[in-house]
Design an enzyme around this catalytic site. Structure first.
Site, PDB file in Angstrom:
ATOM      1  N   HIS A  56      -3.542  -5.341   1.255  1.00 58.95           N
ATOM      2  CA  HIS A  56      -3.317  -5.713   2.642  1.00 58.95           C
ATOM      3  C   HIS A  56      -3.757  -7.166   2.835  1.00 58.95           C
ATOM      4  CE1 HIS A  56      -2.429  -1.663   4.041  1.00 58.95           C
ATOM      5  NE2 HIS A  56      -3.457  -1.223   3.336  1.00 58.95           N
TER       6      HIS A  56
ATOM      7  N   CYS B  65       0.835  -1.203   0.000  1.00 59.92           N
ATOM      8  CA  CYS B  65       0.000   0.000   0.000  1.00 59.92           C
ATOM      9  C   CYS B  65       0.875   1.260   0.000  1.00 59.92           C
ATOM     10  CB  CYS B  65      -0.976  -0.022   1.174  1.00 59.92           C
ATOM     11  SG  CYS B  65      -2.364   1.124   0.946  1.00 59.92           S
TER      12      CYS B  65
END
Length: 519
Positions: free
Chosen positions: A454, A340
């Site tokens: 994630h 991310c």
């Protein structure tokens, strides 16, 4: 608020990090074991660790863990307000899973009263579906200067008509002052709502604290419902930054003989570091959280985690020398991975022309991936299923993997030989069109790669292959004494059962049920 079908039990604290979240998770599992349909609830959470529900809503990880303990899917009604700090004075405010904007504390206090109906309605929806709601407070229940703005402690207890247990941490000292002092600062009606105390994190024999129990009960007129010993044989995910600081200071048990050392960079605005909890259970891995340039070169691989303020964190890495160290580490043959915000940092630049996360407009990236990133006001929050692209540089070709996205940025590959990693198959359980953009990026040799996903390492086979590739690059081999492959999902279930057993042994569960009116 009129009485609902669901019974309630609330855990309040004498301060932050006293164990409210873990005890709430324990009682979610205990109630489930005892045949109740149970759900967690926290009106307002402040955390940088978050999760995306199957509907695409964002919520705090603590209530996700508690929902897992209860054996149910997480839902944003369990955490209707989430605050994600973006600076020392401001936070992004998430309401029922969707970003409502960035607010300073002063501005948020002005709009907070308008969120009371949101909290009430979320709680009512949950209480209509479950037998018991386990509520959690935030920080100290008696912060007098904040009381007029309270939405999560005694104000929520009153709204939910919840019997409360006050939790104190004996390990940090001052247990009598913290519990009895908190009781003294409560209003008379609030004290009436308190059904007892719980002393948490006792080191040593609980029998040695029997005189302490007698003192607390005599001085307060309230029962001590449990004295819970400190434990290190159970691992429950924690979201508090204090917990991450503890991880940096300790060395995981058994890590001295680990075959491979993986470092996770401790960023000032680090988010979702629970992405890497799975590595702590792998016998082959010594997982280290670090923040100094010299430590980079002690690692076999370095992971840049998520960030709630990517530009500020990237600028910090340039200032403290870690950025240069990572580039040198990669040139010397090291593996660098970004997730991310960490993925965004691996590119050539990160821009924020709209001031979404920062006042900084642009920061030079590490230049390990040919990619540029720009921040946009619209936040992407999705659960995803992906297929690893055949022939991608990090392996796992053709394998289906699960993860979730939480990001404001959009990254664009500049080509130059870099390869995508995954093809999106589903978003929020809906099929993705065939022409959907590919996800992730890697250098041809696979030594620098990143993804927005994630939870990618929670996929057991993918994680094991990642570890195996690092071992192969280092010339080391996995020990035959490690046992079979880890099932992370099964392991987590075992931890919840261990937690429930530990808390049952040291709490009077039946008395708590009786005092709370649960049965």
């Amino acid at each position: 608020m009129k009485r609902r079908n669901a019974k309630t039990l609330m855990f309040l604290g004498t301060g932050s990090d006293v164990g409210k979240s873990v005890l709430a998770a324990a009682f979610c599992r205990i109630l489930r074991q005892d045949g109740f349909r149970v759900a967690p609830f926290k009106a307002q959470n402040m955390a940088l660790n978050s999760f995306i529900t199957p509907e695409g809503g964002e919520m705090g990880r603590a209530q996700v863990v508690q929902a897992e303990a209860a054996g149910i899917e997480p839902h944003v009604d369990m955490n209707p307000i989430l605050l994600k700090p973006t600076s020392q004075v401001g936070s992004q405010v998430i309401v029922l899973g969707k970003a409502a904007g960035n607010f300073t504390a002063k501005d948020y206090y002005r709009v907070k009263r308008t969120l009371v109906p949101v909290v009430r309605e979320a709680f009512e929806r949950l209480s209509a579906r479950y037998d018991v709601i386990v509520l959690e407070g935030a920080g100290s229940a008696v912060e007098l200067n904040l009381k007029e703005h309270d939405l999560v402690n005694m104000a929520m207890a009153e709204m939910a008509d919840a019997p409360c247990i006050l939790v104190g941490d004996i390990d940090r000292g001052g247990i009598f002052a913290s519990l009895l002092g908190s009781l003294m600062l409560l209003e008379a009606s609030e004290r009436d709502r308190l059904i007892g105390f719980m002393v948490n994190k006792l080191r040593g024999d609980p029998a040695l604290f029997e005189s302490g129990v007698a003192i607390l009960e005599a001085r307060s007129g309230k029962p001590v419902l449990g004295v819970v010993p400190y434990f290190d044989h159970i691992a429950i995910a924690e979201e508090d930054s204090v917990a991450l600081t503890r991880r940096m200071k300790r060395k995981p048990e058994g890590s001295e003989g680990a075959a491979v050392r993986i470092g996770v960079l401790r960023l000032p605005y680090v988010s979702n570091y629970t992405d890497f909890d799975c590595f702590e259970q792998e016998p082959a891995v010594d997982l280290v959280y670090f923040d100094r340039p010299a430590e980079v070169f002690t690692m076999d691989a370095v992971i840049l985690p998520g960030s709630k303020n990517t530009l500020e964190d990237l600028a910090h890495l340039h200032r403290n020398g870690v950025a240069d160290a990572l580039v040198a580490f990669h040139k010397a043959g090291g593996v660098v991975v970004g997730v991310c915000g960490g993925f965004q940092m691996l590119g050539t630049s990160v821009r924020d022309p709209h001031g979404v996360e920062s006042r900084i407009e642009e920061v030079r990236g590490l230049g390990l991936l040919p990619m540029v990133t720009e921040m946009f006001p619209e936040k992407i929050t999705t659960q995803v299923k992906v297929r690893a692209e055949p022939g991608n540089p990090i392996g796992a070709g053709g394998r289906m993997l699960l993860g979730y996205e939480i990001h404001m940025g959009r990254s664009r590959s500049l080509g130059d030989g870099a390869r995508p990693l995954f093809r999106l198959i589903e978003r929020n359980r809906e099929p993705v069109p065939e022409d959907e953009e590919l996800e992730g990026l890697a250098t041809p040799d696979g030594r620098a790669w990143g993804t927005y996903l994630h939870g990618i390492f929670d996929n057991d086979a993918f994680r094991r292959e990642f570890i195996g590739r690092i071992l192969s690059r280092s010339g080391r081999r996995r020990s035959d004494a490690e046992g079979g492959p880890l099932s992370y999902a099964t392991w987590k279930e075992e931890q919840f059962d261990r937690l429930a057993e530990h808390v049952r042994r040291h709490c009077d569960v039946e008395r708590i049920y009786r005092l709370a009116g649960i049965r």
